[in-house]
Design an enzyme around this catalytic site. Structure first.
Site, PDB file in Angstrom:
ATOM      1  N   SER A 155      75.406  87.507 -43.066  1.00 38.06           N
ATOM      2  CA  SER A 155      74.853  86.521 -43.969  1.00 38.06           C
ATOM      3  C   SER A 155      74.965  86.893 -45.446  1.00 38.06           C
ATOM      4  CB  SER A 155      73.372  86.315 -43.646  1.00 38.06           C
ATOM      5  OG  SER A 155      72.642  87.493 -43.912  1.00 38.06           O
ATOM      6  N   SER A 177      74.619  91.867 -41.119  1.00 44.72           N
ATOM      7  CA  SER A 177      74.874  91.060 -42.320  1.00 44.72           C
ATOM      8  C   SER A 177      75.364  91.810 -43.542  1.00 44.72           C
ATOM      9  CB  SER A 177      73.627  90.279 -42.693  1.00 44.72           C
ATOM     10  OG  SER A 177      73.525  89.153 -41.874  1.00 44.72           O
ATOM     11  N   LYS A 187      71.491  89.893 -53.500  1.00 46.60           N
ATOM     12  CA  LYS A 187      71.390  88.799 -52.517  1.00 46.60           C
ATOM     13  C   LYS A 187      70.123  87.987 -52.780  1.00 46.60           C
ATOM     14  CE  LYS A 187      71.534  88.175 -47.439  1.00 46.60           C
ATOM     15  NZ  LYS A 187      71.531  88.897 -46.139  1.00 46.60           N
TER      16      LYS A 187
HETATM   17  N1  GLN Z   1      74.617  87.189 -37.903  1.00 44.75           N
HETATM   18  C1  GLN Z   1      73.367  87.702 -37.420  1.00 44.75           C
HETATM   19  C2  GLN Z   1      72.373  86.574 -37.306  1.00 44.75           C
HETATM   20  O1  GLN Z   1      72.751  85.486 -37.539  1.00 44.75           O
HETATM   21  C3  GLN Z   1      72.886  88.794 -38.313  1.00 44.75           C
HETATM   22  C4  GLN Z   1      72.241  88.298 -39.528  1.00 44.75           C
HETATM   23  C5  GLN Z   1      71.736  89.398 -40.405  1.00 44.75           C
HETATM   24  O2  GLN Z   1      72.038  90.577 -40.229  1.00 44.75           O
HETATM   25  N2  GLN Z   1      70.886  89.015 -41.348  1.00 44.75           N
HETATM   26  O3  GLN Z   1      71.244  86.761 -36.962  1.00 44.75           O
END
Ligand code: GLN
Length: 486
Positions: free
Chosen positions: A154, A178, A79
């Protein structure tokens, strides 16, 4: 089955048996990349020549009879939030579009030491804020099972890369879901380790009390293999715990005798799609057939978890992202202005709308006069959420439920509605607030052919139990063996 559809364990076995070289494997994945990446758009960057060089180095080591690491010749996508020495690391943000880190993240160093082949940097929601990968400043990644749909986020690029057979393994990060949410939406296995299990050194921080790095893979065995390679103590991250790393892959085929599965009623309420619920309930039935015992548990404060998360995470983000000011770090505006004007313009040009929203929410909930009402209150809720889990784990070994309330949604469907997007995380954020390990594994498909994920949560540092429990189900099913026709 082509090389790109195989698991990492298979690729290791083939290379050990002399049936394929690391170069063969790399070439197969590079060909797949040229073929399918235009449809999936899972990567921010990939240097083909560098991939070939790394693979050749592994083959040379093998030919010279030198000892090889545990991921020798296996491509691993990373990532783009994890620093890679000499390789652009953008967080899918314009503000870091030209950032080339001078050092490797700890986990990247561990991959190199394991003789893995670093296979490109994957797309993500900007600074890991989002649940669809649509918040990337560069491209929208597509779900390999239906390219009209999102892969989740994400870490959507990492999930799509594995599901779409562009890499057998990938690393992501999970602050509120995420890893698990995109794993569920793409039909792969994803694990968020216990807070402190994996070093965050060289991970560009979003919310430091929640962030963890973890693996994506086609199956539980591969997932355990990648965790084993990257987990463990690192003095450069003071939150990384000095606990020995079990040899997960050695125990994972031992079913847990009399496994007690806690089923929280709060994870089966309003908003849960009927097809997702049916697949998860069928998985629980399968566990019962294999001798597990289902126990009703309650997590009464989980209804406040999402609200608490969307205060704590932005609060920490507003502080962590202060360093990107066009002076210390990040894009600097070309417009002439004084100091404050330059910082404001640089940040305005560099950050996308969701990141700006989080910074504003975070600054607001931390500001004097509001801090007690919002931030401190959220910390209290966080403690109560943790207390719920402590009580539940007195009565069970793992907690099971859906990873997400729905299967993959259409690109654009929630892009203009932040609250609808935040609701995708309703089942995943509690785990981060409590610092627990959580795993998502495929447990079926909807009538439209979209994957459904089963989430298993465990006690702190009980990753071994999660893998064994997940493998028990996986061994009885074949969801993990399916590959999409991209
Ligand atoms: N979707 C969640 C957010 O927008 C989690 C994101 C993540 O785990 N990095 O904060």
């Amino acid at each position: 089955m082509s090389l790109t559809e195989k698991t990492a364990a298979d690729l290791l076995a083939l290379q050990a048996a002399g049936a394929a070289t690391a170069a063969d494997v790399a070439d197969a994945f590079l060909a797949a990349y040229r073929d399918r990446e235009p449809k999936l758009r899972a990567f921010v960057s990939l240097d083909e020549a560098d991939v070939r060089r790394q693979a050749a180095a592994v083959d040379a080591k093998r030919a010279a009879g030198q000892p090889l690491g545990m991921l020798a010749g296996v491509p691993v996508a990373v990532k783009d939030v994890l620093c890679t020495e000499g390789v652009r690391t953008t967080c899918s943000s314009r503000i870091l579009a030209d950032f080339v880190p001078p050092y490797d993240a700890h986990v990247v160093g561990r991959l190199r030491a394991a003789d893995a082949v670093l296979f490109g940097k994957t797309n993500m929601d900007e600074f890991a804020m989002g649940s669809s990968t649509e918040n990337s400043a560069f491209r929208v990644t597509r779900n390999p099972w239906d390219t009209a749909r999102v892969p989740g986020g994400s870490s959507g690029g990492s999930a799509a890369a594995v599901a779409g057979c562009l890499a057998p393994l990938a690393l992501g990060t999970d602050t509120g879901g995420s890893i698990r949410q995109p794993a569920a939406l793409c039909g792969v296995v994803g694990l968020k380790p216990t807070y402190g299990r994996v070093s965050r050194y060289g991970l560009i921080a979003f919310a430091s009390s929640l962030d963890q790095v973890g693996p994506f893979a086609h199956d539980v065995t591969d997932c355990a293999l990648l965790l084993e390679a990257v987990a463990g103590h690192d003095p450069r991250d003071s939150t990384c715990v000095n606990e020995p790393v079990p040899a997960y892959t050695r125990t994972l085929n031992d079913p847990v005798k009399g496994l007690r599965i806690g089923v929280p009623r709060e994870f089966f309420g309003e908003g849960l799609d009927a097809e997702v619920e049916a697949a998860v309930r069928a998985a629980l039935k399968e566990y019962e057939r294999r001798g597990a015992v289902l126990v009703d548990v309650s997590l009464p404060h989980s209804k406040y978890a999402l609200a608490a998360y969307y205060i704590v995470a932005p609060a920490e983000a507003s502080s962590n992202l202060a360093r990107f000011d066009g002076m210390h770090y990040g894009h600097r505006t070309k417009e002439k202005a004084d100091l404050v004007g330059t910082v404001a313009k640089s940040r305005g040009e560099g950050f996308g709308p969701e990141v700006q929203r989080r910074i504003m929410i975070g600054t607001y909930v931390l500001s004097s006069g509001y801090k007690d009402a919002y931030y401190v209150k959220a910390l209290k809720v966080r403690r109560l959420v943790k207390g719920d889990f402590d009580a539940a784990f007195e009565r069970c070994d793992v907690i099971a439920g859906p990873t997400t309330p729905t299967a993959a949604f259409r690109a654009g469907e929630k892009a203009d509605d932040p609250l609808a997007m935040y609701l995708s995380d309703v089942y995943t954020v509690s785990c981060n607030l409590a610092g627990l390990p959580g795993l998502s594994l495929p447990c079926g498909f909807t009538a439209a052919g979209l994957p459904v994920g089963l989430q298993l949560l465990g006690r702190p540092f009980a990753e071994e139990t999660l893998f064994r429990a997940a493998r028990m189900y996986e061994a009885a099913t074949d969801w993990h063996a399916r590959r999409p026709a991209v």
